[in-house]
Design a protein around this motif. Structure first.
Motif, PDB file in Angstrom:
ATOM      1  N   GLU A   3      34.892 109.113 -14.574  1.00 33.30           N
ATOM      2  CA  GLU A   3      34.216 109.032 -13.348  1.00 33.30           C
ATOM      3  C   GLU A   3      34.401 110.259 -12.683  1.00 33.30           C
ATOM      4  O   GLU A   3      35.796 110.410 -12.419  1.00 33.30           O
ATOM      5  N   THR A  77      30.627 121.347 -21.483  1.00 27.89           N
ATOM      6  CA  THR A  77      30.150 120.000 -21.464  1.00 27.89           C
ATOM      7  C   THR A  77      29.626 119.093 -22.570  1.00 27.89           C
ATOM      8  O   THR A  77      29.454 118.178 -22.694  1.00 27.89           O
ATOM      9  N   SER A  81      30.411 113.213 -24.369  1.00 30.14           N
ATOM     10  CA  SER A  81      29.311 112.404 -25.040  1.00 30.14           C
ATOM     11  C   SER A  81      28.892 111.307 -23.952  1.00 30.14           C
ATOM     12  O   SER A  81      29.860 111.068 -23.349  1.00 30.14           O
ATOM     13  N   ASP A  83      28.169 109.101 -20.920  1.00 28.59           N
ATOM     14  CA  ASP A  83      28.263 109.189 -19.545  1.00 28.59           C
ATOM     15  C   ASP A  83      29.495 110.143 -19.257  1.00 28.59           C
ATOM     16  O   ASP A  83      29.232 111.006 -18.182  1.00 28.59           O
ATOM     17  N   ASP A  84      30.299 110.492 -20.061  1.00 25.03           N
ATOM     18  CA  ASP A  84      31.556 111.477 -19.796  1.00 25.03           C
ATOM     19  C   ASP A  84      30.705 112.962 -19.798  1.00 25.03           C
ATOM     20  O   ASP A  84      31.178 113.776 -19.153  1.00 25.03           O
ATOM     21  N   ARG A  85      29.634 113.083 -20.542  1.00 18.66           N
ATOM     22  CA  ARG A  85      29.094 114.480 -20.514  1.00 18.66           C
ATOM     23  C   ARG A  85      28.417 114.639 -19.220  1.00 18.66           C
ATOM     24  O   ARG A  85      28.610 115.651 -18.578  1.00 18.66           O
ATOM     25  N   THR A  86      27.843 113.491 -18.719  1.00 15.16           N
ATOM     26  CA  THR A  86      27.258 113.770 -17.479  1.00 15.16           C
ATOM     27  C   THR A  86      28.209 113.726 -16.325  1.00 15.16           C
ATOM     28  O   THR A  86      27.874 114.664 -15.342  1.00 15.16           O
ATOM     29  N   ASN A  87      29.374 113.127 -16.558  1.00 18.88           N
ATOM     30  CA  ASN A  87      30.486 113.412 -15.499  1.00 18.88           C
ATOM     31  C   ASN A  87      31.115 114.866 -15.542  1.00 18.88           C
ATOM     32  O   ASN A  87      31.191 115.547 -14.473  1.00 18.88           O
ATOM     33  N   ALA A  89      29.119 117.587 -16.533  1.00 24.82           N
ATOM     34  CA  ALA A  89      28.357 118.332 -16.124  1.00 24.82           C
ATOM     35  C   ALA A  89      28.368 118.469 -14.339  1.00 24.82           C
ATOM     36  O   ALA A  89      28.033 119.219 -13.771  1.00 24.82           O
ATOM     37  N   ALA A  90      28.297 117.317 -13.613  1.00 23.27           N
ATOM     38  CA  ALA A  90      28.571 117.164 -12.293  1.00 23.27           C
ATOM     39  C   ALA A  90      29.685 117.537 -11.854  1.00 23.27           C
ATOM     40  O   ALA A  90      29.659 118.491 -10.816  1.00 23.27           O
ATOM     41  N   ASP A  93      29.161 121.411 -11.822  1.00 17.82           N
ATOM     42  CA  ASP A  93      28.175 121.760 -10.565  1.00 17.82           C
ATOM     43  C   ASP A  93      28.869 121.562  -9.095  1.00 17.82           C
ATOM     44  O   ASP A  93      28.859 122.511  -8.619  1.00 17.82           O
TER      45      ASP A  93
END
Length: 933
Positions: A3, A77, A81, A83-87, A89-90, A93
């Protein structure tokens, strides 16, 4: 998974490094290089798009990458994989926008091993102050993450265990209030946690009164405690007002030497206590003995009333003793061995039969079931034993065992096959007679051996009925042939009886097979003999009225041939020259043998057997030794293959042969041989009878003439006897009278001048003449008795004997006593009976001593005269009744020797008999009957 956490209030390590590097000492680049090389963190430099520009050597090691160039230029990133990839990338950013970002995520190494990373991204500003690069530091927190996960799972398991525990669990805070309870606690007290939020264990009056609060305070001080069982009555909930007994354990939870919580575990022992109370009651009042003892010393800890009764000890006396002290000495070793196994835990229960010694010293048999109570560590605490009095049962079993042993010995000795079966019908015992009788080895399975013993013809039917009886639990009986050890098949009567329990269920079978072969053979022989006897009776009835010898033999031949179903029966007469003449013959389907034959043409052995009077039996003349050589010339022409020939030998001479023959080989039985012999004997007897009857008929024709001739001869003899009697009566008396008269005159006229020898001779001459006269009188009397007519009348023998005694006893013997039995009577001739008693009483007087007694009496129709005289030798008793036979000398006792002969003649004329009994010096008794005794 991970997270992203974006923060702006603190300076990260990456920021510090980025800001301070230009101002450090000239050696700063070298120091930074060492940090990048040896740090275990994965340090990366990214461009603003997130592509990898640089990765530290420590990072390569952490990722397991050998060549770092393979990662350069790749988008960071992409390493993640889900949710961890999403985190990730965030976070890029966020950092690109000038802020710091962090997250925790799962990313595998080059080898595919999953690792947890604590990731932070910090922007590195350019000359104009805007982000130019991104510093990414990833720290491997896999171990910490696994530890946290383990702790979490442990907490979950602990909570779940508490929740699912069958024991009541509650957690108290240091003030004594309830923080948490499980379902078992709620079920125990009938309340929920919400209902006891205000409850404080330190302030509860019941707990204070029971002393429980003191144990709570000890637990709060850090001590684990066990609270003795106490009762508690809830004041709320489902079980309000109901007493509950609980056993409580308190365990403090200490963190940093401070008790943060108390875990209270409670066990509901209400039912157990009630059960224990029931058990104590049962223990004491049980119908069997019960005891608890120390496993180490064996000393009794507790005993019940029944055990005291069984042993004769009081409770106090038993509690002062050990199990060993009351155990029978011979049983100690067995007890020690079994108890050792129980103590070692190799067996859970020790069952044994042994003897205790009662207080009075007598043994008593008991059945003991012992087990050990152990603590949680498995250490023995107590031995619990249940003791049953089996003395009567054991003694009965011993008596039964002795009886069974006797019965088994008896069964083994009995001359019959005996066996037993289980309730399923399996043979489990055979007696010794079975092995000796059958010759079967004891190792051979009974079922296999039994199948080979039964005759094939009897096996199927016997097996079917046998199985049906076993299936139905019914008795079974069957006659079957069994093979004896010598191979002979013998008939047996097999019986099977079920033994049933009280409910009618078969628990055992008893079987016997009795050899009845001889009985069956005897029965068969008896039936055959009965049929043969009936045949012989019918044959006797048929030939009895036949008078012709030829007809007798022809009838016997035909009847026998029909009965035996033979082809020929014949009878041949043999003369001195050895010529056999067949006069009669019954034949069917064969050539006739009527006519003459020479005996010498037959086998020599057969002829010699005939001459010895032996029956000759041929079973097959074509093959039998002794006849085969004569078959073609003697037997085949007349169609004789089997025969029974019975010879008639009389006074050592072979007279005839009677035989039964068959045209086929035949195994004659002993009964058939006997029957031919019996028919031959009857036929010859019938022939002899017929000849005798013929002779009698001839004799009867001349009998009347012979009777007349004999009557005439007897009359002539009678007349001659009358003449002789007359001559004796008249012609002999005259000279005897002259001799006596002359002697008397000479003695009277010349006695004075005669010398003494002359006078003695004259006296002797006169005496001899007088004796001769007496003899003549007695002979005449004896002769008349033979011709005297007997006239029978009712006679009072007692009176007659009295009259005779009064007239014949001489005066010089008046000292004698005559005893006559009263009431004697008979049907007789009184004149002749007078003579009988006269002779007998005179003789008794003659031989009786002075003052003796003469007895006349009767015993069961036999009359007697008894004296106490000189007696006689019994071996000469028969001579006493012969004329002129005397057992004494004339000079000692006078007499002619005719008296007892007259007595015998008279008694015989009455149809009776007379005899004497006596012994020397003991007197004599003369017995007589009169046709009635």
């Amino acid at each position: 998974m991970g997270e992203a956490q974006v923060g702006t209030g603190s300076t990260t390590l990456a920021e510090k490094v980025a800001l301070q590097v230009p101002s450090v000492v000239p050696h700063a680049n070298g120091l930074l290089q060492q940090i990048l090389t040896w740090s275990s963190d994965c340090i990366k430099l990214l461009d603003l798009q997130g592509n990898v520009l640089f990765i530290s050597e420590g990072g390569l090691r952490a990722l397991g990458v050998q060549d770092g160039t393979t990662l350069l230029g790749r988008c960071w990133t992409d390493f993640w994989s889900g949710d961890d990839r999403t985190n990730a990338a965030a976070a890029v950013d966020r950092a690109r926008g000038g802020g710091a970002a962090s997250f925790v995520g799962l990313c595998p190494t080059a080898a595919g091993e999953p690792r947890w990373w604590d990731v932070s991204l910090t922007p590195i500003p350019g000359p104009d102050g805007s982000p130019e690069r991104l510093l990414c530091i990833s720290r491997d927190i896999t171990d910490r993450k696994l530890a946290e996960e383990g702790q979490r799972k442990s907490d979950q398991r602990f909570r779940r265990m508490i929740e699912q525990s069958p024991l009541s669990v509650q957690i108290l805070d240091p003030s004594g209030r309830i923080l948490e309870v499980n379902r078992a606690w709620e079920g125990l007290w009938g309340v929920t946690l919400d209902m006891v939020r205000d409850f404080n264990t330190l302030n509860d009056p019941q707990l204070q009164a029971r002393g429980v609060v003191n144990y709570v305070r000890r637990a709060l001080s850090g001590e684990s405690v066990e609270v003795p069982p106490v009762p508690f009555v809830p004041d709320r909930g489902k079980f309000e007002g109901q007493e509950r007994w609980v056993r409580t354990f308190m365990y403090p939870v200490i963190v940093g030497h401070v008790v943060e919580e108390i875990v209270v575990v409670q066990e509901d022992i209400t039912e157990r206590l009630q059960t224990e109370e029931r058990h104590r009651t049962f223990f004491e009042l049980a119908g069997v003995g019960a005891a608890r003892s120390d496993p180490n010393t064996g000393r009794f800890l507790e005993v019940n009333r029944k055990l005291c009764e069984m042993t004769g000890y009081t409770r106090e006396e038993l509690l002062g003793r050990t199990v060993r002290e009351i155990t029978y000495p011979d049983d100690l070793n067995t007890m020690r061995e079994r108890f050792g196994l129980l103590l070692a835990g190799e067996i859970q229960e020790c069952l044994s039969h042994k003897r205790y010694v009662r207080k009075d010293g007598t043994p008593i048999w008991v059945a003991v079931s012992a087990s050990i109570l152990r603590d949680l560590s498995g250490n023995p605490q107590q031995v619990v034993a249940i003791i049953a009095d089996i003395d009567a049962q054991k003694r009965a079993e011993m008596a039964l065992q002795a009886s069974e042993e006797q019965h088994r010995t008896l069964v083994d000795a009995m001359p019959l096959v005996a066996w037993t079966l289980t309730d399923e019908g399996r043979i489990d015992y055979m007696n010794q007679w079975y092995f000796g009788y059958t010759g079967i080895d004891a190792l051979t399975p009974p079922d296999v051996a039994w199948a080979n013993l039964v005759h094939p013809e009897d096996s199927a039917l016997g097996r079917e009925s046998y199985r049906a009886a076993v299936a139905q639990g019914q008795p079974w009986e069957h006659e079957v042939r069994l093979r004896r050890h010598d191979g002979e098949w013998r008939w047996h009567l097999s019986r099977l009886l079920p033994l049933k329990d009280e409910d009618g269920n078969v628990f055992r079978w008893i079987g016997t097979s009795t050899d009845i072969h001889d009985q069956k053979e005897a029965q068969r022989a008896l039936e055959s003999a009965s049929r043969q006897q009936a045949f012989l009776v019918a044959l006797d009835d048929a030939i009895r009225p036949v008078s012709s010898p030829q007809e007798v033999m022809a009838l016997a031949e035909s009847r026998l041939a029909e009965y035996l179903d033979v082809s020929r029966c014949s009878y041949g007469v043999i003369d001195d020259a050895g010529i056999v003449t067949v006069d009669t013959e019954f034949v069917r389907g064969l050539p006739s043998t009527a006519g003459t034959h020479r005996l010498s043409v037959y086998p020599k052995a057969s002829v010699e057997a005939y001459q010895r009077g032996e029956t000759v039996v041929h079973y097959d003349t074509a093959t039998q030794p002794g006849t085969a050589d004569h078959f073609k010339t003697v037997y085949e022409p007349i169609g004789l293959r089997a025969s029974i020939a019975v010879p008639l030998v009389k006074d050592g001479r072979l007279l005839a042969i009677f035989g039964a023959c068959d045209h086929r080989p035949r195994q004659w039985t002993s009964e058939e041989v006997w029957l031919v012999q019996a028919v031959a004997d009857r036929a010859w007897q019938a022939i002899e009878r017929a000849r005798a009857e013929q002779a009698l008929r001839t004799l009867a024709e001349n009998l009347e003439d012979r009777v007349q001739e004999r009557t005439a001869q007897l009359q002539a003899a009678h007349d001659e006897m009358e003449g002789f009697t007359y001559s004796v009566s008249h012609d002999l008396r005259t000279p005897l009278r002259s001799i006596v008269g002359t002697s008397t005159i000479l003695m009277e006229d010349f006695g004075d001048i005669l010398p003494e020898p002359a006078k003695d001779q004259l006296a002797r001459q006169a005496q001899a003449a007088r004796k001769m006269a007496h003899l003549i009188d007695d002979l005449l009397k004896l002769s008349r008795l033979s011709r005297e007519e007997v006239t029978l009348k009712d006679v009072d023998l007692s009176q007659l004997a009295q009259e005779v005694a009064g007239s014949v006893v001489p005066k010089e013997r008046e000292d004698l006593t005559i005893c006559v039995q009263p009431g004697m009577a008979a049907k007789a001739d009184p004149r002749l009976l007078w003579l009988v008693f006269s002779n007998l009483i005179e003789n008794a007087c003659k031989f009786s001593p002075d003052g003796g007694t003469i007895t006349v009496g009767e015993e069961d129709g036999t009359f007697f005269v008894r004296d106490e005289g000189i007696g006689f030798e019994q071996q000469y008793a028969h001579k006493m009744f012969l004329p002129f036979e005397r057992l004494v000398r004339d000079q000692d006792y006078a007499g002619t020797g005719i008296g007892l002969a007259n007595v015998q003649r008279i008694v015989q004329r009455h149809g009776g008999r007379v005899w004497a009994e006596g012994s020397p010096g003991n007197g004599a008794t003369i017995y007589f009957t009169l046709g009635q005794g």
